[in-house]
Design a protein around this motif. Structure first.
Motif, mmCIF file in Angstrom:
data_model
loop_
_atom_site.group_PDB
_atom_site.id
_atom_site.type_symbol
_atom_site.label_atom_id
_atom_site.label_comp_id
_atom_site.label_asym_id
_atom_site.label_seq_id
_atom_site.Cartn_x
_atom_site.Cartn_y
_atom_site.Cartn_z
ATOM 1 N N TYR A 111 0.816 -1.092 -0.014
ATOM 2 C CA TYR A 111 -0.064 0.094 -0.076
ATOM 3 C C TYR A 111 0.841 1.171 0.132
ATOM 4 C CZ TYR A 111 -3.958 -3.130 1.455
ATOM 5 O OH TYR A 111 -4.834 -3.971 1.495
ATOM 6 N N LEU A 120 -0.076 4.915 0.980
ATOM 7 C CA LEU A 120 -0.990 5.808 1.927
ATOM 8 C C LEU A 120 -0.642 7.255 1.987
ATOM 9 C CD1 LEU A 120 -1.284 3.392 4.840
ATOM 10 C CD2 LEU A 120 -2.281 3.192 2.762
ATOM 11 N N SER A 121 -1.715 8.089 1.493
ATOM 12 C CA SER A 121 -1.709 9.513 1.919
ATOM 13 C C SER A 121 -2.017 9.625 3.510
ATOM 14 C CB SER A 121 -2.550 10.076 0.945
ATOM 15 O OG SER A 121 -2.146 10.499 -0.044
ATOM 16 N N SER A 157 4.449 5.440 3.209
ATOM 17 C CA SER A 157 3.513 6.416 3.904
ATOM 18 C C SER A 157 4.079 7.735 3.432
ATOM 19 C CB SER A 157 3.589 6.505 5.212
ATOM 20 O OG SER A 157 3.022 7.443 5.991
ATOM 21 N N SER A 177 -4.641 7.154 -2.215
ATOM 22 C CA SER A 177 -3.592 6.417 -1.911
ATOM 23 C C SER A 177 -4.052 4.900 -2.740
ATOM 24 C CB SER A 177 -4.171 5.540 -0.321
ATOM 25 O OG SER A 177 -4.114 6.810 0.468
#
Length: 270
Positions: free
Chosen positions: A7, A9-10, A170, A261
């Motif tokens: 992933y 991620l925002s 992230s 994201s």
């Protein structure tokens, strides 16, 4: 063990999960998207490796403490947000494995037994695992922020996906703090549209476009400095042959900005 997805991620601004009552619903969609990830996975990972936009080093560094502290790397927030705790354990064995994988790919890295959790880590992980029960290891970016180097880092770390380690990048798909609001709306929407289009492309074309991200429309307006985009390069490298999916998208984040994201790989296979 099945192959875990990865992933990007925002992660939002500062310690937002501890300030929801002050934000009037502005973080509801992001919070829901993060809460959905453990449900998608179906089982807890052995550990989470967070490639954080908030840590850079001349050579990659890996947090290796068994009990990491906290880093309050933000300013202008209420006093209590400088006392919050996210008490997830570290995973020294996973940190050593990360270093070994990078080393096998010819990359020098260093274990860091002092590094605590920065807000790119604890603000993203707290909604996912509010009980702080999943061990976390952080990985820094490499100074110079070369996209090719970070794709290569991800490729080296791909075996972790079959070892129960969830790889998370992230950052933020838009990060221009001088134009964080209406002034940045147009650039954020133009760049985010390009990014979503890019992430949906076949693997080889996707990687090529990401390597040349500065040629994207509004690229430097969206990222005057690209540290919040580079975690995406690592997660794409770790799942380079997998399809990309939009995990979260908002058209009016903080009132005006487009942010997204992404997930690569198939969820629900843990």
């Amino acid at each position: 063990m099945s192959t875990l997805p990865v992933y990007f991620l925002s992660h939002g601004g500062g310690p937002w999960p501890w300030m929801l009552d002050q934000y009037g619903g502005r973080y509801d969609a992001l919070k829901a998207s993060l809460e959905a990830i453990p449900v998608e996975l179906g089982a807890r990972p052995r550990a989470v490796l967070v490639v954080t936009a908030h840590w850079e080093a001349p050579e990659p560094r890996i947090s290796s403490s068994a009990a990491p502290g906290m880093i309050y790397d933000y300013g202008g927030f209420p006093d209590y947000t400088y006392r919050i705790r996210y008490g997830a354990p570290g995973a020294p064995d996973v940190a050593a494995r990360v270093q070994a994988l990078l080393g096998a790919a010819g990359m020098v890295s260093h274990l860091d037994g002092e590094r605590g959790f920065d807000h790119g880590t604890f603000s993203a992980l707290a909604p996912m695992y509010p009980d702080a029960g999943v061990p976390i290891v952080q990985l820094s970016l490499k100074q110079g922020l070369d996209p090719a180097e970070h794709l290569a880092m991800g490729r080296a770390l791909a075996p972790l996906r079959n070892e129960g380690v969830l790889i998370v990048g992230s950052g933020l798909s838009y990060h221009n703090l001088r134009q964080f609001g209406g002034a940045g709306a147009q650039a954020s929407h133009v760049f985010d549209a390009w990014l979503r289009e890019t992430m949906a492309l076949p693997p080889a074309e996707r990687s090529a476009r990401l390597l040349a991200w500065e040629q994207a429309p509004a690229a430097r307006q969206a990222h005057p400095r690209e540290e919040h985009l580079l975690p995406l390069m690592v997660v794409v490298g770790a799942a380079e042959q997998d399809a990309g999916h939009v995990q979260y998208h908002e058209e009016a984040f903080m009132g005006a900005l487009a942010v997204s994201s992404f997930r690569l790989g198939t969820a629900g296979t843990a």
